[in-house]
Design an enzyme around this catalytic site. Sequence first.
Site, PDB file in Angstrom:
ATOM      1  N   GLU A 243       0.792  -1.235   0.000  1.00  0.00           N
ATOM      2  CA  GLU A 243       0.000   0.000   0.000  1.00  0.00           C
ATOM      3  C   GLU A 243       0.827   1.290   0.000  1.00  0.00           C
ATOM      4  O   GLU A 243       0.771   2.083   0.948  1.00  0.00           O
ATOM      5  CB  GLU A 243      -0.980  -0.007   1.177  1.00  0.00           C
ATOM      6  CG  GLU A 243      -2.025  -1.101   1.071  1.00  0.00           C
ATOM      7  CD  GLU A 243      -3.154  -0.958   2.091  1.00  0.00           C
ATOM      8  OE1 GLU A 243      -3.098  -0.048   2.944  1.00  0.00           O
ATOM      9  OE2 GLU A 243      -4.096  -1.768   2.028  1.00  0.00           O
ATOM     10  N   GLU A 348      -6.138  -8.379   0.496  1.00  0.00           N
ATOM     11  CA  GLU A 348      -6.793  -7.863   1.701  1.00  0.00           C
ATOM     12  C   GLU A 348      -8.232  -7.499   1.384  1.00  0.00           C
ATOM     13  O   GLU A 348      -8.513  -6.867   0.365  1.00  0.00           O
ATOM     14  CB  GLU A 348      -6.077  -6.620   2.246  1.00  0.00           C
ATOM     15  CG  GLU A 348      -4.698  -6.864   2.831  1.00  0.00           C
ATOM     16  CD  GLU A 348      -4.123  -5.619   3.505  1.00  0.00           C
ATOM     17  OE1 GLU A 348      -4.926  -4.720   3.879  1.00  0.00           O
ATOM     18  OE2 GLU A 348      -2.901  -5.540   3.660  1.00  0.00           O
TER      19      GLU A 348
END
Length: 431
Positions: A243, A348
């Site tokens: 991320e 995720e």
Amino acid sequence: MMARFSFTVSVLAVLASVGHAWLPSVDDHHAGARKLVDRNGFSLFNDTTFGHEKRWLPASGKIRGVNLGSLFVYEPWIASNTWTNTMQCTGSGYNSEFDCMTKLGAGTGDATFQKHWNTWVTAADFDEMISYGLNTVRIPLGYWMDEGIVYWDSEHFPRGGADVLRTVCGWASDRGMYIILDMHGAPGAQVAQNSFTGQFASSPGFYQDYQFNRATSFLSWLRRFVHDNNEMRNVGMIEVVNEPLQNQGSQTQYMRQTYYPAAYNAIRSTEQSLGITPNNYVHVQFMNTYWGSGNPQQYLSNNYFAAYDDHRYLKWSPDASDVSHAGYLRVSCHDNRSGPDSPTIVGEFSLSVPDNVQWNSDWAPSNNVAFYKQWFAAQVMSYETYAMGWVFWTWKSELGDYRWSYRDAVAAGVIPRDLNSIASSGACNGY
């Protein structure tokens, strides 16, 4: 059924065109490729003997996993009780491992984190995962696990994590599980004020050459560590950074232009120096285009055994603007996450919803079990149809909220113990 089978065939054809990709769904199709097996020689993905039944939707063969969140990269929001009572790092300003170690000091801090590592996830957790039909774990790591690249005079992190990582991966490998290792915390922090970087930095300091060099050193060290330890034998993927910034500005362009090729080459060069043959390479994983940092493939001169990570939280997604049960089901039932990057894994996702409604009567977990059960089924059906599978965030938490805890969701009856039952659940009928 025909659509799902056709997609799987097309994925295998694409993977075959770029090499003998070591993903669980294709592992045993290639002579000489590394096999994913437990200590008895059986594969959770491919064997029906020794009590191991296939653990995926029909004609699929996909990853079904959980993240080991807050194990090696502590996120206080996930486990605030332990943070307060065991780590004793409560109060203003203690938002990350760095902060906690600064308070505790090296000796006390190392012992405190060692206690956490040895209790947060145990061998019994892996037995429980297997009983639920899970076949994969994704393990978030901080760059500080390679202690040789840490600036110990100014960076405060716990030491000794590598030995525990070896043990944890041994538990997973012994049970035939696929393992994804993820550089969750990057040198300098890839985003500001987020505990998942390990630092809660005031600004992202990752996007410069000397930090990129430290990150590639970590990846080289990690690949060698995987090679040198039998416990790590089922590691099939290493993610180069979790991320990063969600923009296409100069920082992320420089990352894609400079760091991504260097990270890929660091892992490949290490494999070549160790005499590892191409069919035994690990996948090198990047956040996919949907993440918003730009096209991860733009500057790669070689994408052999590259893979891509998709994080899908409708909680924060602008394409889930209809915040209703029906709206969420409509999105999830038709959620094609394949995109321009293949192979993609939804690395995720959760069952959490926007903060402003999450405790309203229409969304509170206690009285909406039927909806969350249907929504979980809808999500994983799409992730197994359009991607290579999924990894839920996370295995356990101290939130008292099953929307963030796989184990709690199973106990609540939201996630079925038999994941194969989802195929005939009718979760998307009418959507």
